[in-house]
Design a protein around this motif. Structure first.
Motif, short mmCIF file in Angstrom:
data_model
loop_
_atom_site.label_atom_id
_atom_site.label_comp_id
_atom_site.label_asym_id
_atom_site.label_seq_id
_atom_site.Cartn_x
_atom_site.Cartn_y
_atom_site.Cartn_z
N UNK A 94 3.98 35.53 94.10
CA UNK A 94 4.15 34.12 94.42
C UNK A 94 5.15 33.51 93.45
N UNK A 95 6.10 32.71 94.02
CA UNK A 95 7.15 32.10 93.20
C UNK A 95 6.61 30.81 92.59
N UNK A 96 6.15 30.90 91.31
CA UNK A 96 5.57 29.73 90.63
C UNK A 96 6.61 28.64 90.39
N UNK A 97 7.85 29.06 90.13
CA UNK A 97 8.88 28.05 89.88
C UNK A 97 9.13 27.22 91.12
N UNK A 98 9.09 27.86 92.28
CA UNK A 98 9.28 27.13 93.54
C UNK A 98 8.16 26.12 93.74
N UNK A 99 6.92 26.56 93.46
CA UNK A 99 5.78 25.65 93.61
C UNK A 99 5.88 24.46 92.68
N UNK A 100 6.36 24.70 91.46
CA UNK A 100 6.52 23.59 90.49
C UNK A 100 7.53 22.57 91.01
N UNK A 101 8.64 23.11 91.57
CA UNK A 101 9.65 22.19 92.07
C UNK A 101 9.12 21.37 93.24
N UNK A 102 8.38 22.03 94.12
CA UNK A 102 7.78 21.32 95.26
C UNK A 102 6.81 20.25 94.78
N UNK A 103 6.00 20.62 93.76
CA UNK A 103 5.05 19.65 93.22
C UNK A 103 5.75 18.46 92.60
N UNK A 104 6.85 18.76 91.90
CA UNK A 104 7.60 17.66 91.29
C UNK A 104 8.20 16.75 92.35
N UNK A 105 8.70 17.38 93.44
CA UNK A 105 9.25 16.57 94.53
C UNK A 105 8.17 15.67 95.15
N UNK A 106 7.01 16.25 95.37
CA UNK A 106 5.91 15.48 95.97
C UNK A 106 5.49 14.34 95.05
N UNK A 107 5.36 14.66 93.75
CA UNK A 107 4.96 13.64 92.77
C UNK A 107 6.00 12.52 92.71
N UNK A 108 7.27 12.91 92.72
CA UNK A 108 8.33 11.90 92.70
C UNK A 108 8.30 11.01 93.93
N UNK A 109 8.04 11.66 95.07
CA UNK A 109 7.97 10.89 96.31
C UNK A 109 6.81 9.90 96.28
N UNK A 110 5.66 10.38 95.77
CA UNK A 110 4.49 9.48 95.67
C UNK A 110 4.76 8.32 94.72
N UNK A 111 5.40 8.63 93.60
CA UNK A 111 5.73 7.57 92.65
C UNK A 111 6.71 6.56 93.26
N UNK A 112 7.68 7.07 94.03
CA UNK A 112 8.64 6.18 94.68
C UNK A 112 7.97 5.27 95.69
N UNK A 113 7.05 5.91 96.47
CA UNK A 113 6.31 5.12 97.46
C UNK A 113 5.47 4.05 96.77
N UNK A 114 4.81 4.45 95.66
CA UNK A 114 3.98 3.49 94.91
C UNK A 114 4.81 2.34 94.36
N UNK A 115 6.02 2.68 93.86
CA UNK A 115 6.89 1.65 93.31
C UNK A 115 7.35 0.67 94.40
N UNK A 116 7.65 1.24 95.58
CA UNK A 116 8.06 0.39 96.70
C UNK A 116 6.94 -0.56 97.08
N UNK A 117 5.70 -0.03 97.17
CA UNK A 117 4.56 -0.88 97.49
C UNK A 117 4.34 -1.95 96.42
N UNK A 118 4.51 -1.55 95.14
CA UNK A 118 4.32 -2.48 94.04
C UNK A 118 5.32 -3.63 94.12
N UNK A 119 6.61 -3.27 94.30
CA UNK A 119 7.64 -4.29 94.39
C UNK A 119 7.47 -5.15 95.65
N UNK A 120 7.11 -4.50 96.73
CA UNK A 120 6.90 -5.23 97.98
C UNK A 120 5.76 -6.23 97.87
N UNK A 121 4.67 -5.81 97.18
CA UNK A 121 3.52 -6.70 96.99
C UNK A 121 3.92 -7.96 96.25
N UNK A 122 4.68 -7.79 95.14
CA UNK A 122 5.06 -8.95 94.34
C UNK A 122 6.08 -9.82 95.05
N UNK A 123 6.95 -9.21 95.83
CA UNK A 123 7.87 -10.01 96.64
C UNK A 123 7.10 -10.81 97.68
#
Length: 434
Positions: A1-30
């Motif tokens: 199993x390619x652990x490096x690939x899984x790490x990159x996928x996890x980082x992508x998912x985490x980044x996407x979740x953080x981006x979505x959370x930031x959008x919701x946060x900014x949208x809420x305050x707007x």
């Protein structure tokens, strides 16, 4: 199993979740910025009167006027309250008895008087001067609304004739640029003559035995409520007098002549008022029948076991005052001047009473001293400095931008401050939209 690939996928998912959370946060305050409901009203200076309601009886120097012929119709020859001389004509008695025609003549006389008043008022003025009548109308409307809101429907209705008179007056003033109503007056005088002719033959011309002001009505108290008895009246005699029945006036009494302008108002009050009024002092009274405020002198104060009879006097004769024998009045106890604040806007923070204001985009808490409450409105004292140093030292900032908690000061409510009357989650220092 390619652990490096899984790490990159996890980082992508985490980044996407953080981006979505930031959008919701900014949208809420707007969204909060544009949907936060804050309503404000300006702190304006006002003066209100604290009053007590009472009833009084009018005493005047009156001489009954009677005709020698009864059974017909009596028609006044002079206007209500018009000055007459001793021996002057005040009325005529006609052979036909017709209360309906008499009422129509009275109504026509009132219209003629209104036109004459408007004609005199509008000579040499422009239509802009009708604004004075507008102010009277709006003032009277405010008083009628206040009486209605307080449950005094009778008091509000009593102002109806005065209100209609002002409305008619304004209509007449603005309907003619010249302010000349001679043709209208002539038409009404012709109508009056036609009505009078239907009453048959004139049986008698009635004159006044004394000079003064003529009023075409009698109630039987002309000789009962005589001001000459007031000088020697005791509480017992005055109390008995106020409870007395009217004298028999007979069918031939058609009016009275008031021989002197001063008049008196006898009012029953609770005994607690005994210390509040002194002979020779003064008192402010609101005459509810015409809505006018009158300053009167205290003529006498007589005390009984449970009540006080206060007698007030004045020479001022208010316009549109009916001088009915019994009058509902308000006695002004005190007058308060300060900033007007809706009672619903009051808040308590840290044990102190105040209001939240909107200072730019910032919420601030201002302490207040309530000096009077009535009908959902508070009057706030304007005394004292805008800021108080709790250590006894003056720390007022000329720009007034320093937070109260940072320099140990209290912000006081000021004239024209924007008081927050509606809003959630308010606290001192909050930035609206933040």
């Amino acid at each position: 199993m390619d652990t490096e690939y899984l790490k990159r996928v996890g980082l992508y998912i985490l980044g996407a979740l953080l981006s979505i959370g930031l959008v919701f946060y900014l949208g809420y305050h707007i969204w909060r910025t544009f949907t936060l409901e804050v309503e404000t009203t300006a702190a304006l200076q006002t003066t209100v009167q604290a009053t007590d309601e009472a009833s009084g009886y009018i005493f005047r120097y009156e001489v009954p006027v009677s005709g020698t012929v009864g059974g017909g119709s009596a028609v006044a020859s002079v206007r209500v309250g018009e000055s007459v001389k001793a021996g002057g004509e005040v009325a005529r008695i006609y052979s036909v008895a017709s209360p309906d025609i008499e009422a129509k003549i009275d109504e026509t006389d009132a219209q003629i008087e209104l036109l004459r008043e408007c004609s005199a008022s509008s000579r040499g003025v422009t239509l802009k001067d009708s604004s004075a009548v507008d102010r009277e109308i709006f003032s009277l409307l405010g008083e009628m609304r206040r009486l209605g809101d307080s449950g005094d429907a009778a008091g509000a209705v009593s102002l109806r004739s005065q209100f209609l008179s002002l409305v008619n007056k304004r209509s007449l003033l603005t309907s003619s640029s010249s302010g000349n109503f001679d043709s209208e007056i002539a038409a009404l005088e012709a109508k009056r003559s036609e009505l009078t002719s239907k009453l048959g033959t004139c049986l008698q011309t009635v004159t006044s035995s004394a000079g003064g002001y003529f009023y075409p009505s009698c109630d039987g108290y002309e000789t009962v409520f005589d001001p000459t008895v007031l000088d020697s009246a005791t509480y017992a005699s005055l109390s008995q007098l106020l409870s007395s029945q009217p004298a028999s006036i007979g069918a031939n009494c058609i009016g009275k002549t008031v021989t002197r302008p001063e008049w008196y108002l006898a009012v029953r009050l609770d005994r607690s008022y005994a210390a509040k009024f002194k002979e020779g002092g003064s008192c402010t009274v609101v005459l509810k029948s015409c809505g006018e405020t009158v300053d009167m002198d205290v003529y006498s104060v007589t005390s009984g076991a449970d009540e006080v009879i206060l007698v007030l006097t004045t020479r001022y004769m208010p316009e549109n005052f009916d001088f009915a024998r019994s009058q509902d009045i308000e006695i002004v106890k005190a007058e308060y001047t300060g900033l007007s604040v809706p009672q619903s806007a009051l808040r308590v923070a840290d044990g102190k009473t105040g209001v939240y204001i909107l200072d730019g985009s910032k919420v601030r808490f201002c302490t207040v001293d309530v000096i009077y409450k009535s009908d959902g409105v508070c009057i706030i004292s304007e005394e004292g400095d805008d800021t108080e140093d709790t250590d006894g030292e003056d720390t007022t900032d000329a720009s007034d931008t320093t937070d109260a908690e940072n320099n140990n000061t209290e912000r006081r409510l000021r004239l024209h401050d924007s008081i927050i009357t509606k809003g959630k989650g308010l606290y001192d220092g909050r930035i609206i939209g933040g």
